[in-house]
Write a protein that holds these residues in place. Structure first.
Motif, PDB file in Angstrom:
ATOM      1  N   PHE A   6      -9.323 -11.602  -0.941  1.00 14.67           N
ATOM      2  CA  PHE A   6      -8.138 -10.196  -1.463  1.00 14.67           C
ATOM      3  C   PHE A   6      -8.474  -9.299  -0.385  1.00 14.67           C
ATOM      4  N   ILE A   7      -7.621  -9.421   0.327  1.00 10.79           N
ATOM      5  CA  ILE A   7      -7.784  -7.497   1.557  1.00 10.79           C
ATOM      6  C   ILE A   7      -7.008  -7.342   0.535  1.00 10.79           C
ATOM      7  N   ASN A   8      -7.062  -5.545   0.602  1.00 20.14           N
ATOM      8  CA  ASN A   8      -6.802  -4.656   0.410  1.00 20.14           C
ATOM      9  C   ASN A   8      -6.830  -3.420   1.899  1.00 20.14           C
ATOM     10  N   THR A   9      -5.275  -2.826   2.161  1.00 15.73           N
ATOM     11  CA  THR A   9      -6.202  -2.098   3.101  1.00 15.73           C
ATOM     12  C   THR A   9      -5.513  -0.723   2.809  1.00 15.73           C
ATOM     13  N   LEU A  10      -6.563  -0.044   3.426  1.00 16.98           N
ATOM     14  CA  LEU A  10      -6.961   0.983   3.676  1.00 16.98           C
ATOM     15  C   LEU A  10      -5.775   2.050   4.377  1.00 16.98           C
ATOM     16  N   ALA A  11      -4.899   3.069   3.888  1.00 13.05           N
ATOM     17  CA  ALA A  11      -4.176   3.894   5.464  1.00 13.05           C
ATOM     18  C   ALA A  11      -4.521   5.011   5.348  1.00 13.05           C
ATOM     19  N   LEU A  12      -5.301   5.066   6.197  1.00 14.70           N
ATOM     20  CA  LEU A  12      -5.691   6.160   6.593  1.00 14.70           C
ATOM     21  C   LEU A  12      -4.774   7.145   8.063  1.00 14.70           C
ATOM     22  N   ARG A  13      -4.957   8.340   7.820  1.00 16.09           N
ATOM     23  CA  ARG A  13      -4.236   9.296   8.075  1.00 16.09           C
ATOM     24  C   ARG A  13      -5.542   9.949   9.301  1.00 16.09           C
ATOM     25  N   ASN A  14      -5.678  10.152  10.567  1.00 16.93           N
ATOM     26  CA  ASN A  14      -6.285  11.006  11.221  1.00 16.93           C
ATOM     27  C   ASN A  14      -5.949  12.401  11.741  1.00 16.93           C
ATOM     28  N   PHE A  15      -6.426  13.365  12.125  1.00 15.32           N
ATOM     29  CA  PHE A  15      -5.420  14.447  13.236  1.00 15.32           C
ATOM     30  C   PHE A  15      -6.619  14.850  13.949  1.00 15.32           C
ATOM     31  N   PRO A  16      -6.907  13.470  15.208  1.00 14.61           N
ATOM     32  CA  PRO A  16      -7.744  14.452  16.440  1.00 14.61           C
ATOM     33  C   PRO A  16      -6.953  15.312  17.670  1.00 14.61           C
ATOM     34  N   GLU A  45       0.225  -2.443  -1.768  1.00 11.49           N
ATOM     35  CA  GLU A  45       1.335  -2.617  -2.147  1.00 11.49           C
ATOM     36  C   GLU A  45       2.041  -1.633  -3.489  1.00 11.49           C
ATOM     37  N   ASP A  46       1.082  -1.135  -4.280  1.00 13.47           N
ATOM     38  CA  ASP A  46       1.538  -0.128  -5.288  1.00 13.47           C
ATOM     39  C   ASP A  46       1.754   1.505  -5.052  1.00 13.47           C
ATOM     40  N   LEU A  47       1.312   1.429  -3.445  1.00 14.29           N
ATOM     41  CA  LEU A  47       1.066   2.828  -2.933  1.00 14.29           C
ATOM     42  C   LEU A  47       2.528   2.711  -1.997  1.00 14.29           C
ATOM     43  N   VAL A  48       3.314   2.030  -2.034  1.00 13.90           N
ATOM     44  CA  VAL A  48       4.471   1.192  -1.034  1.00 13.90           C
ATOM     45  C   VAL A  48       6.227   1.215  -1.795  1.00 13.90           C
ATOM     46  N   ASP A  49       5.366   0.876  -3.036  1.00 14.03           N
ATOM     47  CA  ASP A  49       6.260   0.808  -3.843  1.00 14.03           C
ATOM     48  C   ASP A  49       6.696   2.147  -4.819  1.00 14.03           C
ATOM     49  N   ARG A  50       5.370   3.192  -4.914  1.00 14.69           N
ATOM     50  CA  ARG A  50       5.539   4.317  -5.141  1.00 14.69           C
ATOM     51  C   ARG A  50       6.475   5.393  -4.815  1.00 14.69           C
ATOM     52  N   LEU A  51       6.319   5.099  -3.114  1.00 15.16           N
ATOM     53  CA  LEU A  51       6.667   5.765  -2.576  1.00 15.16           C
ATOM     54  C   LEU A  51       7.828   5.700  -1.995  1.00 15.16           C
ATOM     55  N   ILE A  52       9.052   4.390  -2.530  1.00 14.30           N
ATOM     56  CA  ILE A  52       9.794   3.913  -2.513  1.00 14.30           C
ATOM     57  C   ILE A  52      10.533   3.793  -0.634  1.00 14.30           C
ATOM     58  N   VAL A  53       9.792   3.034  -0.166  1.00 15.12           N
ATOM     59  CA  VAL A  53       9.734   2.772   1.298  1.00 15.12           C
ATOM     60  C   VAL A  53      11.221   1.310   1.457  1.00 15.12           C
ATOM     61  N   LYS A  54      11.800   1.731   2.127  1.00 18.37           N
ATOM     62  CA  LYS A  54      12.963   0.637   2.824  1.00 18.37           C
ATOM     63  C   LYS A  54      11.748  -0.509   3.105  1.00 18.37           C
ATOM     64  N   ARG A  55      11.501  -2.201   2.246  1.00 18.31           N
ATOM     65  CA  ARG A  55      10.690  -2.476   3.197  1.00 18.31           C
ATOM     66  C   ARG A  55      11.470  -4.128   4.242  1.00 18.31           C
ATOM     67  N   ASP A  56      10.856  -4.606   4.998  1.00 18.60           N
ATOM     68  CA  ASP A  56      11.556  -4.912   5.608  1.00 18.60           C
ATOM     69  C   ASP A  56       9.862  -6.382   6.516  1.00 18.60           C
ATOM     70  N   PRO A  57      10.335  -8.226   5.117  1.00 17.58           N
ATOM     71  CA  PRO A  57       9.233  -8.410   4.887  1.00 17.58           C
ATOM     72  C   PRO A  57       9.363  -9.112   6.482  1.00 17.58           C
ATOM     73  N   GLY A  58       9.428  -8.201   6.987  1.00 15.31           N
ATOM     74  CA  GLY A  58       8.829  -9.155   9.003  1.00 15.31           C
ATOM     75  C   GLY A  58       7.754  -7.612   9.511  1.00 15.31           C
ATOM     76  N   ARG A  59       7.048  -6.427   8.509  1.00 17.46           N
ATOM     77  CA  ARG A  59       7.062  -5.948   9.763  1.00 17.46           C
ATOM     78  C   ARG A  59       6.324  -5.189   8.021  1.00 17.46           C
ATOM     79  N   SER A  60       4.908  -3.874   8.606  1.00 16.99           N
ATOM     80  CA  SER A  60       4.144  -3.162   7.466  1.00 16.99           C
ATOM     81  C   SER A  60       5.306  -2.233   7.728  1.00 16.99           C
ATOM     82  N   PRO A  61       5.299  -1.256   5.695  1.00 18.23           N
ATOM     83  CA  PRO A  61       6.097  -0.608   5.390  1.00 18.23           C
ATOM     84  C   PRO A  61       5.569   1.170   6.144  1.00 18.23           C
ATOM     85  N   LEU A  62       4.428   1.090   6.145  1.00 18.25           N
ATOM     86  CA  LEU A  62       4.087   2.213   6.339  1.00 18.25           C
ATOM     87  C   LEU A  62       3.143   2.908   7.763  1.00 18.25           C
ATOM     88  N   PHE A  63       3.210   1.557   8.464  1.00 20.23           N
ATOM     89  CA  PHE A  63       2.393   1.723   9.596  1.00 20.23           C
ATOM     90  C   PHE A  63       2.772   1.038  10.886  1.00 20.23           C
TER      91      PHE A  63
END
Length: 185
Positions: A6-16, A45-63
């Motif tokens: 089981f792999i959980n993706t951690l979304a990170l946002r940085n400001f270089p 997946e819970d984060l994506v659901d909570r953000l109510i992002v439009k889903r496309d099964p062929g793409r990542s919903p956030l990045f």
């Protein structure tokens, strides 16, 4: 019982920011990463659901770009210190995926990219810029981000030559325009 990986993706946002020094920016990345690990139980997946992002099964919903880095203890013999392979992929979930593997004192990277978005030549240039970036970081580790070199000497020469040619062309047009309309001024 559930068996599997089981792999959980951690979304990170940085400001270089360009004014930041690399060492300071890496400390920021480290801090954000450790903070993200503190919240790793919160499923992506819970984060994506909570953000109510439009889903496309062929793409990542956030990045659209994924960077993954792994440490490995086993050493592969007879390979260069930094090596980048690339693979065209028509089914990637990200526009660009970079996977890095540290193996003793060597780094290996693999680039996967969407052929709908990138030509092979573009990814070849990106790979070369990435290698140049790493070389620049090794040679001058204390520099501000804005000063990090990603262009090779050859590319710089080509760009300068192109700019000079464009400048001569613009100047030539200006002179021709003045000659044609000298009586109107």
């Amino acid at each position: 019982k559930i068996i599997g990986m089981f792999i959980n993706t951690l979304a990170l946002r940085n400001f270089p920011g360009g004014e930041k020094f690399l060492e300071y920016f890496l400390e920021e990345v480290k801090k954000r990463t450790l903070e993200a690990f503190e919240n790793q139980d919160y499923q992506f997946e819970d984060l994506v659901d909570r953000l109510i992002v439009k889903r496309d099964p062929g793409r990542s919903p956030l990045f659209d770009v994924m960077f993954a880095f792994q440490n490995q203890q086993e050493r592969r013999q007879g390979t260069p210190a930094a090596e980048i392979g690339q693979r065209e992929d028509r089914t990637v979930k990200y526009d660009l995926a970079i996977t890095g593997v540290e193996n003793s004192d060597q780094l290996f990277f693999e680039l996967k990219y969407s052929t709908r978005l990138f030509k092979k030549e573009t990814v070849d240039r990106f790979r070369n810029h990435f290698l140049q970036l790493i070389s620049s970081l090794i040679a001058y580790p204390g520099q501000p981000i804005a000063d990090i070199e990603i262009l090779s000497r050859e590319e710089k020469k080509q760009l300068l030559k192109s700019q000079q040619t464009q400048k001569k062309f613009r100047l030539g047009l200006t002179e021709k325009f003045k000659r044609l309309h000298q009586n109107n001024f």
